[in-house]
Design a protein around this motif. Structure first.
Motif, PDB file in Angstrom:
ATOM      1  N   LEU A  99       0.877  -1.274   0.203  1.00  0.00           N
ATOM      2  CA  LEU A  99      -0.361  -0.291   0.096  1.00  0.00           C
ATOM      3  C   LEU A  99       0.786   1.395  -0.160  1.00  0.00           C
ATOM      4  O   LEU A  99       0.638   2.553  -0.528  1.00  0.00           O
ATOM      5  CB  LEU A  99      -0.955  -0.194   1.036  1.00  0.00           C
ATOM      6  CG  LEU A  99      -1.856  -1.024   1.149  1.00  0.00           C
ATOM      7  CD1 LEU A  99      -2.877  -1.246   2.639  1.00  0.00           C
ATOM      8  CD2 LEU A  99      -2.914  -0.376  -0.443  1.00  0.00           C
ATOM      9  N   LEU A 100       2.367   1.129   0.520  1.00  0.00           N
ATOM     10  CA  LEU A 100       2.875   2.595   0.497  1.00  0.00           C
ATOM     11  C   LEU A 100       3.613   3.074  -0.330  1.00  0.00           C
ATOM     12  O   LEU A 100       4.075   3.671  -1.401  1.00  0.00           O
ATOM     13  CB  LEU A 100       3.994   2.479   2.012  1.00  0.00           C
ATOM     14  CG  LEU A 100       4.841   3.621   1.737  1.00  0.00           C
ATOM     15  CD1 LEU A 100       3.950   5.060   2.866  1.00  0.00           C
ATOM     16  CD2 LEU A 100       5.883   3.573   3.202  1.00  0.00           C
ATOM     17  N   GLY A 101       3.774   1.842  -1.078  1.00  0.00           N
ATOM     18  CA  GLY A 101       4.874   1.762  -2.557  1.00  0.00           C
ATOM     19  C   GLY A 101       3.979   1.937  -3.617  1.00  0.00           C
ATOM     20  O   GLY A 101       3.900   2.996  -4.460  1.00  0.00           O
ATOM     21  N   VAL A 102       2.847   0.898  -4.008  1.00  0.00           N
ATOM     22  CA  VAL A 102       2.087   1.497  -5.285  1.00  0.00           C
ATOM     23  C   VAL A 102       0.666   2.981  -5.018  1.00  0.00           C
ATOM     24  O   VAL A 102       1.069   3.560  -5.885  1.00  0.00           O
ATOM     25  CB  VAL A 102       0.168   0.555  -5.207  1.00  0.00           C
ATOM     26  CG1 VAL A 102      -0.455   0.651  -6.448  1.00  0.00           C
ATOM     27  CG2 VAL A 102       1.330  -0.908  -5.141  1.00  0.00           C
ATOM     28  N   CYS A 103      -0.347   2.863  -3.525  1.00  0.00           N
ATOM     29  CA  CYS A 103      -1.127   4.369  -3.365  1.00  0.00           C
ATOM     30  C   CYS A 103      -0.132   5.207  -2.914  1.00  0.00           C
ATOM     31  O   CYS A 103      -0.684   6.912  -3.457  1.00  0.00           O
ATOM     32  CB  CYS A 103      -1.747   3.739  -2.397  1.00  0.00           C
ATOM     33  SG  CYS A 103      -2.917   2.552  -2.922  1.00  0.00           S
ATOM     34  N   GLY A 104       1.112   4.689  -1.738  1.00  0.00           N
ATOM     35  CA  GLY A 104       1.140   6.227  -0.672  1.00  0.00           C
ATOM     36  C   GLY A 104       2.616   6.977  -2.337  1.00  0.00           C
ATOM     37  O   GLY A 104       2.467   8.160  -2.779  1.00  0.00           O
ATOM     38  N   ALA A 121      -4.826   6.275   1.376  1.00  0.00           N
ATOM     39  CA  ALA A 121      -4.875   4.610   1.060  1.00  0.00           C
ATOM     40  C   ALA A 121      -3.284   4.172   1.341  1.00  0.00           C
ATOM     41  O   ALA A 121      -3.147   3.631   2.604  1.00  0.00           O
ATOM     42  CB  ALA A 121      -5.197   4.304   0.238  1.00  0.00           C
ATOM     43  N   GLY A 122      -2.348   5.325   0.846  1.00  0.00           N
ATOM     44  CA  GLY A 122      -1.216   4.452   0.918  1.00  0.00           C
ATOM     45  C   GLY A 122      -0.442   4.192   2.389  1.00  0.00           C
ATOM     46  O   GLY A 122       0.000   3.388   3.115  1.00  0.00           O
ATOM     47  N   CYS A 123      -0.737   5.826   4.007  1.00  0.00           N
ATOM     48  CA  CYS A 123      -0.204   5.717   4.858  1.00  0.00           C
ATOM     49  C   CYS A 123      -0.701   4.900   6.101  1.00  0.00           C
ATOM     50  O   CYS A 123      -0.488   4.991   6.529  1.00  0.00           O
ATOM     51  CB  CYS A 123      -0.516   7.172   4.930  1.00  0.00           C
ATOM     52  SG  CYS A 123       0.638   8.033   4.005  1.00  0.00           S
ATOM     53  N   ALA A 124      -2.370   4.101   5.609  1.00  0.00           N
ATOM     54  CA  ALA A 124      -3.402   3.395   6.173  1.00  0.00           C
ATOM     55  C   ALA A 124      -2.875   2.539   6.792  1.00  0.00           C
ATOM     56  O   ALA A 124      -3.115   2.501   8.222  1.00  0.00           O
ATOM     57  CB  ALA A 124      -4.269   3.273   5.130  1.00  0.00           C
ATOM     58  N   PRO A 125      -1.372   2.430   6.661  1.00  0.00           N
ATOM     59  CA  PRO A 125      -1.488   0.249   7.241  1.00  0.00           C
ATOM     60  C   PRO A 125      -0.051   0.739   8.287  1.00  0.00           C
ATOM     61  O   PRO A 125       0.413  -0.286   8.554  1.00  0.00           O
ATOM     62  CB  PRO A 125      -1.348  -1.019   6.071  1.00  0.00           C
ATOM     63  CG  PRO A 125      -0.841   0.510   5.014  1.00  0.00           C
ATOM     64  CD  PRO A 125      -1.416   1.706   4.787  1.00  0.00           C
ATOM     65  N   VAL A 126       0.910   1.486   7.632  1.00  0.00           N
ATOM     66  CA  VAL A 126       1.730   2.046   8.311  1.00  0.00           C
ATOM     67  C   VAL A 126       1.577   2.232  10.458  1.00  0.00           C
ATOM     68  O   VAL A 126       2.645   1.288  10.710  1.00  0.00           O
ATOM     69  CB  VAL A 126       2.378   3.101   7.979  1.00  0.00           C
ATOM     70  CG1 VAL A 126       3.906   3.391   8.504  1.00  0.00           C
ATOM     71  CG2 VAL A 126       2.960   3.505   6.238  1.00  0.00           C
ATOM     72  N   LEU A 127       1.050   2.830  10.543  1.00  0.00           N
ATOM     73  CA  LEU A 127       1.083   3.177  11.986  1.00  0.00           C
ATOM     74  C   LEU A 127       0.355   2.008  12.869  1.00  0.00           C
ATOM     75  O   LEU A 127       0.689   1.299  13.661  1.00  0.00           O
ATOM     76  CB  LEU A 127       0.153   3.684  12.915  1.00  0.00           C
ATOM     77  CG  LEU A 127       0.243   4.214  13.858  1.00  0.00           C
ATOM     78  CD1 LEU A 127       1.452   4.725  14.461  1.00  0.00           C
ATOM     79  CD2 LEU A 127      -0.957   5.565  14.698  1.00  0.00           C
ATOM     80  N   MET A 128      -0.351   1.203  12.034  1.00  0.00           N
ATOM     81  CA  MET A 128      -1.491   0.007  12.660  1.00  0.00           C
ATOM     82  C   MET A 128      -0.413  -1.055  12.418  1.00  0.00           C
ATOM     83  O   MET A 128      -0.418  -1.862  13.282  1.00  0.00           O
ATOM     84  CB  MET A 128      -2.427  -0.399  12.002  1.00  0.00           C
ATOM     85  CG  MET A 128      -3.493   0.632  12.353  1.00  0.00           C
ATOM     86  SD  MET A 128      -4.207   1.036  13.858  1.00  0.00           S
ATOM     87  CE  MET A 128      -3.376   2.326  14.192  1.00  0.00           C
ATOM     88  N   ALA A 129       0.786  -1.841  11.497  1.00  0.00           N
ATOM     89  CA  ALA A 129       1.844  -2.256  11.300  1.00  0.00           C
ATOM     90  C   ALA A 129       2.618  -2.354  13.060  1.00  0.00           C
ATOM     91  O   ALA A 129       2.819  -3.310  12.757  1.00  0.00           O
ATOM     92  CB  ALA A 129       2.112  -2.475   9.983  1.00  0.00           C
ATOM     93  N   SER A 130       2.576  -0.893  12.757  1.00  0.00           N
ATOM     94  CA  SER A 130       3.684  -0.976  14.327  1.00  0.00           C
ATOM     95  C   SER A 130       2.612  -1.372  15.175  1.00  0.00           C
ATOM     96  O   SER A 130       3.168  -2.236  16.042  1.00  0.00           O
ATOM     97  CB  SER A 130       3.880   0.443  13.953  1.00  0.00           C
ATOM     98  OG  SER A 130       4.414   0.642  13.519  1.00  0.00           O
ATOM     99  N   TYR A 131       1.585  -1.314  15.729  1.00  0.00           N
ATOM    100  CA  TYR A 131       0.818  -0.965  16.604  1.00  0.00           C
ATOM    101  C   TYR A 131       0.572  -2.585  16.490  1.00  0.00           C
ATOM    102  O   TYR A 131       0.657  -3.032  17.967  1.00  0.00           O
ATOM    103  CB  TYR A 131      -0.462  -0.562  16.393  1.00  0.00           C
ATOM    104  CG  TYR A 131      -0.565   0.688  17.997  1.00  0.00           C
ATOM    105  CD1 TYR A 131       1.103   1.337  17.430  1.00  0.00           C
ATOM    106  CD2 TYR A 131      -1.366   1.435  17.659  1.00  0.00           C
ATOM    107  CE1 TYR A 131       1.203   2.556  17.465  1.00  0.00           C
ATOM    108  CE2 TYR A 131      -1.292   3.013  17.946  1.00  0.00           C
ATOM    109  CZ  TYR A 131      -0.508   3.505  18.424  1.00  0.00           C
ATOM    110  OH  TYR A 131       0.424   4.802  18.367  1.00  0.00           O
ATOM    111  N   TYR A 132      -0.044  -3.532  15.942  1.00  0.00           N
ATOM    112  CA  TYR A 132       0.176  -5.247  16.056  1.00  0.00           C
ATOM    113  C   TYR A 132       1.130  -5.326  16.399  1.00  0.00           C
ATOM    114  O   TYR A 132       1.208  -6.388  17.607  1.00  0.00           O
ATOM    115  CB  TYR A 132      -0.524  -5.244  14.313  1.00  0.00           C
ATOM    116  CG  TYR A 132      -0.574  -6.904  14.247  1.00  0.00           C
ATOM    117  CD1 TYR A 132      -1.913  -7.042  14.333  1.00  0.00           C
ATOM    118  CD2 TYR A 132       0.020  -7.351  13.794  1.00  0.00           C
ATOM    119  CE1 TYR A 132      -2.160  -8.354  13.632  1.00  0.00           C
ATOM    120  CE2 TYR A 132       0.508  -8.572  13.833  1.00  0.00           C
ATOM    121  CZ  TYR A 132      -1.383  -9.347  13.646  1.00  0.00           C
ATOM    122  OH  TYR A 132      -1.379 -10.376  13.749  1.00  0.00           O
TER     123      TYR A 132
END
Length: 386
Positions: free
Chosen positions: A74-79, A104-115
């Motif tokens: 998501l970060l690569g394609v959308c961000g 959309a590209g930034c959406a998973p970054v923080l949550m991936a860390s929190y996960y």
């Protein structure tokens, strides 16, 4: 895990940058493309709403696919793609599409860390780790002030955006190479979003989540720039937004360990957001208090509005292990979705109040009411620490 967290933190620096940079580029976009501040509030709102909407599929992907693939793609394609589109934009609709893609590209970054935090580290330190990550990541907020102003002057705003597109793409590649997925939890595929909504505590926590970040993000991300420029001095926009960004970093670090210091999460969040609401109310009552007072109040709103990681920790304490990914992304949906809804609303509110000083006064009043209403509902939430 440490190397992976480091690259995800860089991704979150970019996420913080992209949610705040329009305040600094607003004069250039108005001059080159004829896009007014009220129009940019819509573009900013699109970033936040797309970011929020993506939390549902991101939560599913974290639990089923893992943080590495989810964040990198998501970060690569959308961000990176969205930043490139922004760099070549010639019309408002292109800016809006670009902001949606970046969201959309930034959406998973923080949550991936929190996960990863929730699955790998002790629950008692979750709020501290979450606060430190946001505090460090908020350097992106700083970069979207005076440094961006300098870059736009040196490279032009289009050149600056091309550079950001390249950095975003490289960060996505680094995420793919360096992040390691935690081992799967037992029963990780069991349950659904509806199971989270059946937890009674969430109905008191989610409304606070909806409003806690909206005033700080809305003011820092857009309205602080035009407010200082119109009411005081355009030359001071970078300095004031820098001060607000620094205050938000300090707030994140300060909130992090407070649950262990005071033995409560609920009352830390409540006191901080009530204080932020009071600061907004002061600016509503006296919308032109003088430059230094206005700057201090904006900085205080930023600091008090940094309770996001503590609120996530409060909600996470009620989640079953199998639903951690969907749980933290549900919290993020409300937190970022609230900012998006507020950004859509603030443009028309500012215009309906007649713009100028009256328009900004109306905005401060709406932000104050939102925080006070959130605090009232949050009083019903049960406290819980690890």
């Amino acid at each position: 895990m440490k190397t992976g967290i480091a690259i995800l933190t860089l991704g979150y620096v970019l996420s913080q940058f992209y949610r705040a940079f329009l305040a600094v580029l607003a004069p250039d976009l108005t001059a080159d493309l004829g896009i007014a501040a009220a129009d940019l509030s819509r573009a900013s709102g699109i970033w936040f709403l797309v970011f929020a909407a993506m939390q549902i599929p991101v939560g599913w992907a974290l639990d089923r696919i893992g943080p590495r693939t989810t964040a990198a793609i998501l970060l690569g394609v959308c961000g990176a793609g969205g930043a490139a589109l922004f760099a070549v934009a010639t019309a408002r609709w292109q800016i809006e599409v670009a902001m949606g893609l970046i969201g959309a590209g930034c959406a998973p970054v923080l949550m991936a860390s929190y996960y990863i935090f929730a699955r790998v580290y002790p629950a008692a330190v979750f709020a501290t780790l979450a606060g430190v990550l946001i505090g460090v990541g908020s350097l992106g907020n700083i970069a979207a002030s005076v440094p961006l102003d300098w870059a736009a002057e040196a490279l032009g705003w289009r050149g600056a955006m091309w550079a950001l597109a390249a950095v975003t793409a490289l960060t996505a590649v680094g995420t793919w190479l360096l992040v390691r997925d935690p081992e799967a939890a037992e029963g990780a595929v069991a349950g659904s979003l509806l199971d989270l909504l059946r937890i009674p505590a969430m109905w008191a926590i989610l409304p606070m989540m909806l409003v806690n970040y909206a005033p700080a993000a809305g003011l820092r991300g857009l309205w602080a720039g035009p407010y200082i420029s119109e009411i005081y001095d355009p030359a001071l926009v970078g300095a004031v937004t820098l001060a607000m960004g620094l205050a938000m970093i300090a707030g994140n670090f300060a909130y992090g360990p407070m649950d262990r210091i005071f033995g409560t999460r609920k009352w830390v969040v409540f006191a901080g957001n009530l204080s932020g609401g009071i600061c907004c109310a002061i600016l509503w009552a006296v919308p032109m208090p003088g430059l230094w007072t206005a700057a201090l109040l904006l900085a205080a709103i930023g600091a008090f509005g940094s309770s996001f990681p503590m609120l996530v920790a409060h909600g996470r304490a009620f989640f079953p292990p199998a639903l951690v990914g969907r749980g933290v992304t549900l919290m993020n949906l409300f937190g970022i979705g609230g900012v998006g809804l507020m950004q859509f609303a603030t443009g028309p509110i500012h215009a309906a109040a007649g713009g100028g000083l009256d328009g900004y006064r109306a905005l401060f009043g709406v932000f104050a009411l939102a925080l006070l209403a959130g605090c009232a509902v949050y009083l019903l939430a049960p406290d819980k620490t690890d």
